[in-house]
Write an enzyme that holds these catalytic residues in place. Structure first.
Site, PDB file in Angstrom:
ATOM      1  N   ARG A  42       0.830  -1.217   0.000  1.00 54.14           N
ATOM      2  CA  ARG A  42       0.000   0.000   0.000  1.00 54.14           C
ATOM      3  C   ARG A  42       0.859   1.260   0.000  1.00 54.14           C
ATOM      4  O   ARG A  42       0.491   2.271  -0.601  1.00 54.14           O
ATOM      5  CB  ARG A  42      -0.965  -0.032   1.198  1.00 54.14           C
ATOM      6  CG  ARG A  42      -2.084  -0.988   0.936  1.00 54.14           C
ATOM      7  CD  ARG A  42      -2.940  -1.317   2.129  1.00 54.14           C
ATOM      8  NE  ARG A  42      -3.876  -2.365   1.709  1.00 54.14           N
ATOM      9  CZ  ARG A  42      -4.585  -3.123   2.529  1.00 54.14           C
ATOM     10  NH1 ARG A  42      -4.473  -2.951   3.835  1.00 54.14           N
ATOM     11  NH2 ARG A  42      -5.396  -4.039   2.058  1.00 54.14           N
ATOM     12  N   ARG A  67      -0.633  28.156 -23.117  1.00 53.49           N
ATOM     13  CA  ARG A  67      -1.925  28.349 -23.789  1.00 53.49           C
ATOM     14  C   ARG A  67      -2.501  29.730 -23.432  1.00 53.49           C
ATOM     15  O   ARG A  67      -2.625  30.072 -22.251  1.00 53.49           O
ATOM     16  CB  ARG A  67      -2.892  27.243 -23.349  1.00 53.49           C
ATOM     17  CG  ARG A  67      -4.326  27.445 -23.746  1.00 53.49           C
ATOM     18  CD  ARG A  67      -4.559  27.208 -25.211  1.00 53.49           C
ATOM     19  NE  ARG A  67      -5.982  27.271 -25.524  1.00 53.49           N
ATOM     20  CZ  ARG A  67      -6.461  27.481 -26.754  1.00 53.49           C
ATOM     21  NH1 ARG A  67      -5.627  27.644 -27.774  1.00 53.49           N
ATOM     22  NH2 ARG A  67      -7.754  27.508 -26.956  1.00 53.49           N
ATOM     23  N   LEU A 137      -6.454  21.433 -19.438  1.00 51.22           N
ATOM     24  CA  LEU A 137      -6.126  21.424 -20.870  1.00 51.22           C
ATOM     25  C   LEU A 137      -7.360  21.613 -21.753  1.00 51.22           C
ATOM     26  O   LEU A 137      -7.234  21.716 -22.985  1.00 51.22           O
ATOM     27  CB  LEU A 137      -5.429  20.111 -21.255  1.00 51.22           C
ATOM     28  CG  LEU A 137      -3.896  20.118 -21.153  1.00 51.22           C
ATOM     29  CD1 LEU A 137      -3.428  20.151 -19.711  1.00 51.22           C
ATOM     30  CD2 LEU A 137      -3.298  18.903 -21.856  1.00 51.22           C
ATOM     31  N   GLY A 138      -8.545  21.622 -21.152  1.00 46.65           N
ATOM     32  CA  GLY A 138      -9.758  21.757 -21.955  1.00 46.65           C
ATOM     33  C   GLY A 138      -9.904  20.582 -22.909  1.00 46.65           C
ATOM     34  O   GLY A 138      -9.596  19.443 -22.546  1.00 46.65           O
ATOM     35  N   GLY A 139     -10.351  20.856 -24.133  1.00 52.33           N
ATOM     36  CA  GLY A 139     -10.552  19.789 -25.116  1.00 52.33           C
ATOM     37  C   GLY A 139      -9.278  19.029 -25.411  1.00 52.33           C
ATOM     38  O   GLY A 139      -9.298  17.819 -25.661  1.00 52.33           O
ATOM     39  N   GLU A 162      -4.608  -3.511  -4.509  1.00 56.59           N
ATOM     40  CA  GLU A 162      -3.986  -3.539  -3.151  1.00 56.59           C
ATOM     41  C   GLU A 162      -5.035  -3.209  -2.070  1.00 56.59           C
ATOM     42  O   GLU A 162      -4.726  -2.591  -1.060  1.00 56.59           O
ATOM     43  CB  GLU A 162      -2.799  -2.569  -3.109  1.00 56.59           C
ATOM     44  CG  GLU A 162      -1.633  -3.018  -2.231  1.00 56.59           C
ATOM     45  CD  GLU A 162      -0.852  -4.209  -2.804  1.00 56.59           C
ATOM     46  OE1 GLU A 162      -0.927  -4.486  -4.022  1.00 56.59           O
ATOM     47  OE2 GLU A 162      -0.170  -4.873  -2.000  1.00 56.59           O
ATOM     48  N   GLY A 163      -6.269  -3.612  -2.320  1.00 57.04           N
ATOM     49  CA  GLY A 163      -7.395  -3.291  -1.424  1.00 57.04           C
ATOM     50  C   GLY A 163      -8.064  -2.017  -1.885  1.00 57.04           C
ATOM     51  O   GLY A 163      -7.411  -0.975  -1.959  1.00 57.04           O
ATOM     52  N   THR A 164      -9.353  -2.103  -2.201  1.00 58.71           N
ATOM     53  CA  THR A 164     -10.046  -0.889  -2.685  1.00 58.71           C
ATOM     54  C   THR A 164     -10.048   0.165  -1.573  1.00 58.71           C
ATOM     55  O   THR A 164      -9.794  -0.144  -0.400  1.00 58.71           O
ATOM     56  CB  THR A 164     -11.507  -1.197  -3.070  1.00 58.71           C
ATOM     57  OG1 THR A 164     -12.215  -1.577  -1.873  1.00 58.71           O
ATOM     58  CG2 THR A 164     -11.595  -2.301  -4.118  1.00 58.71           C
TER      59      THR A 164
HETATM   60  C1  LIG Z   1      -5.380  -4.178 -13.366  1.00 64.35           C
HETATM   61  C2  LIG Z   1      -5.510  -4.992 -12.122  1.00 64.35           C
HETATM   62  C3  LIG Z   1      -4.386  -5.526 -11.524  1.00 64.35           C
HETATM   63  C4  LIG Z   1      -4.501  -6.295 -10.381  1.00 64.35           C
HETATM   64  N1  LIG Z   1      -3.374  -6.823  -9.841  1.00 64.35           N
HETATM   65  C5  LIG Z   1      -3.479  -7.667  -8.791  1.00 64.35           C
HETATM   66  C6  LIG Z   1      -2.332  -8.329  -8.283  1.00 64.35           C
HETATM   67  O1  LIG Z   1      -1.215  -8.130  -8.760  1.00 64.35           O
HETATM   68  N2  LIG Z   1      -2.489  -9.187  -7.240  1.00 64.35           N
HETATM   69  C7  LIG Z   1      -3.708  -9.435  -6.687  1.00 64.35           C
HETATM   70  O2  LIG Z   1      -3.815 -10.219  -5.750  1.00 64.35           O
HETATM   71  N3  LIG Z   1      -4.812  -8.797  -7.138  1.00 64.35           N
HETATM   72  C8  LIG Z   1      -4.720  -7.933  -8.184  1.00 64.35           C
HETATM   73  N4  LIG Z   1      -5.854  -7.319  -8.669  1.00 64.35           N
HETATM   74  C9  LIG Z   1      -7.140  -7.585  -8.025  1.00 64.35           C
HETATM   75  C10 LIG Z   1      -7.560  -6.419  -7.137  1.00 64.35           C
HETATM   76  O3  LIG Z   1      -6.779  -6.378  -5.962  1.00 64.35           O
HETATM   77  C11 LIG Z   1      -9.065  -6.538  -6.858  1.00 64.35           C
HETATM   78  O4  LIG Z   1      -9.755  -6.285  -8.067  1.00 64.35           O
HETATM   79  C12 LIG Z   1      -9.492  -5.588  -5.763  1.00 64.35           C
HETATM   80  O5  LIG Z   1      -8.947  -5.952  -4.527  1.00 64.35           O
HETATM   81  C13 LIG Z   1     -11.006  -5.528  -5.614  1.00 64.35           C
HETATM   82  O6  LIG Z   1     -11.536  -6.801  -5.487  1.00 64.35           O
HETATM   83  P1  LIG Z   1     -12.719  -7.227  -6.480  1.00 64.35           P
HETATM   84  O7  LIG Z   1     -12.359  -6.840  -7.859  1.00 64.35           O
HETATM   85  O8  LIG Z   1     -13.022  -8.662  -6.196  1.00 64.35           O
HETATM   86  O9  LIG Z   1     -13.926  -6.298  -6.055  1.00 64.35           O
HETATM   87  P2  LIG Z   1     -15.123  -6.684  -5.094  1.00 64.35           P
HETATM   88  O10 LIG Z   1     -14.545  -7.239  -3.808  1.00 64.35           O
HETATM   89  O11 LIG Z   1     -16.114  -7.488  -5.825  1.00 64.35           O
HETATM   90  O12 LIG Z   1     -15.698  -5.240  -4.760  1.00 64.35           O
HETATM   91  C14 LIG Z   1     -16.748  -4.613  -5.516  1.00 64.35           C
HETATM   92  C15 LIG Z   1     -17.092  -3.295  -4.818  1.00 64.35           C
HETATM   93  O13 LIG Z   1     -17.563  -3.541  -3.496  1.00 64.35           O
HETATM   94  C16 LIG Z   1     -16.750  -2.867  -2.539  1.00 64.35           C
HETATM   95  N5  LIG Z   1     -16.626  -3.735  -1.352  1.00 64.35           N
HETATM   96  C17 LIG Z   1     -16.309  -5.056  -1.332  1.00 64.35           C
HETATM   97  N6  LIG Z   1     -16.274  -5.489  -0.069  1.00 64.35           N
HETATM   98  C18 LIG Z   1     -16.593  -4.428   0.729  1.00 64.35           C
HETATM   99  C19 LIG Z   1     -16.735  -4.238   2.148  1.00 64.35           C
HETATM  100  N7  LIG Z   1     -16.517  -5.237   3.026  1.00 64.35           N
HETATM  101  N8  LIG Z   1     -17.073  -3.002   2.593  1.00 64.35           N
HETATM  102  C20 LIG Z   1     -17.269  -1.977   1.720  1.00 64.35           C
HETATM  103  N9  LIG Z   1     -17.162  -2.103   0.388  1.00 64.35           N
HETATM  104  C21 LIG Z   1     -16.809  -3.289  -0.112  1.00 64.35           C
HETATM  105  C22 LIG Z   1     -15.402  -2.651  -3.241  1.00 64.35           C
HETATM  106  O14 LIG Z   1     -14.699  -1.561  -2.680  1.00 64.35           O
HETATM  107  C23 LIG Z   1     -15.872  -2.365  -4.669  1.00 64.35           C
HETATM  108  O15 LIG Z   1     -16.297  -1.022  -4.753  1.00 64.35           O
HETATM  109  C24 LIG Z   1      -5.777  -6.535  -9.807  1.00 64.35           C
HETATM  110  C25 LIG Z   1      -6.902  -5.978 -10.396  1.00 64.35           C
HETATM  111  C26 LIG Z   1      -6.786  -5.218 -11.538  1.00 64.35           C
HETATM  112  C27 LIG Z   1      -8.053  -4.636 -12.150  1.00 64.35           C
END
Ligand SMILES: Cc1cc2nc3c(=O)[nH]c(=O)nc-3n(C[C@H](O)[C@H](O)[C@H](O)COP(=O)(O)OP(=O)(O)OC[C@H]3O[C@@H](n4cnc5c(N)ncnc54)[C@H](O)[C@@H]3O)c2cc1C
Length: 181
Positions: A42, A67, A137-139, A162-164
């Site tokens: 993170r 610009r 930058l506009g358009g 890395e965790g949403t």
């Molecule tokens: C380009 C890309 C690269 C990636 N690289 C890696 C990688 O290298 N290694 C790896 O392990 N993973 C990787 N991932 C996976 C990524 O970590 C997950 O997509 C991410 O953690 C979200 O999990 P999910 O997609 O299953 O979403 P979901 O868990 O299905 O979440 C959907 C929505 O619900 C919300 N949500 C879910 N649970 C809760 C809760 N308890 N409370 C509140 N809100 C919640 C989420 O924030 C999101 O808005 C990658 C993904 C992408 C798109």
């Protein structure tokens, strides 16, 4: 949307046998070890996000100095100048936030909450600053001629992997409820 230099795919492991001498930690500790790796990750994502924000800011400033509209550089119109000021303030604040967490890590102190705060602040900052850079930058910001549309696309993933950022709020609020976690 982005990360074009890195292949993104799912991996499946079925019936994989791992020799005992390759075991990391003790049996039963796996999830804890895996989750602890996320703290350092993170911090890395926070640093990446600040880099994206800084690149977008630098480009937007340069463009706004060049610009001209209504007889002056757009940076001299207060609406644009103040937008750039907010972008600069947010980027500097985000950088300071992840450095606080990084220093705690370097000093061997707990930094789980600080890493989540840094990831949350820095990646939301990157999304806001890159979106505003497109606006400056506009358009021209919306088309492929300039890199700001790409910065905006690249910023988005930092709020997700890395965790949403919803999960970062979960980590932070749990730690506030129980600081020993
Ligand atoms: C380009 C890309 C690269 C990636 N690289 C890696 C990688 O290298 N290694 C790896 O392990 N993973 C990787 N991932 C996976 C990524 O970590 C997950 O997509 C991410 O953690 C979200 O999990 P999910 O997609 O299953 O979403 P979901 O868990 O299905 O979440 C959907 C929505 O619900 C919300 N949500 C879910 N649970 C809760 C809760 N308890 N409370 C509140 N809100 C919640 C989420 O924030 C999101 O808005 C990658 C993904 C992408 C798109």
């Amino acid at each position: 949307m982005g990360l074009r230099s890195s292949t993104t795919t799912e991996m499946h492991f079925e019936g994989v046998v791992i020799p005992e001498d390759r075991l990391v930690g003790a049996p039963g500790q796996g999830l804890q070890i895996a989750l602890s790796a996320l703290d350092a990750g993170r911090l890395g994502i926070a640093a990446v996000a600040v880099g994206i924000a800084q690149a977008a800011l630098d480009y937007a400033i340069e463009y706004a100095r060049e610009r001209q509209t209504f007889g002056r550089p757009v940076i001299e119109h207060q609406g644009v100048g103040f937008l750039l000021a907010d972008m600069a303030a947010r980027t500097e604040a985000a950088r300071a936030t992840y450095l606080v967490a990084a220093r705690r890590k370097d000093n061997g102190r707990p930094y789980t909450r600080q890493a989540s705060v840094a990831k949350l602040i820095a990646t939301d900052t990157a999304m806001a600053v890159t979106t505003d850079a497109v606006q400056v930058l506009g358009g021209a910001g919306y088309v492929l001629d300039h890199p700001v549309e790409r910065f905006m696309r690249e910023a988005k993933i930092t709020q997700i992997f890395e965790g949403t950022n919803q999960i970062q709020r979960l980590v932070i609020s749990r730690q506030l409820a129980d600081p020993t976690r």
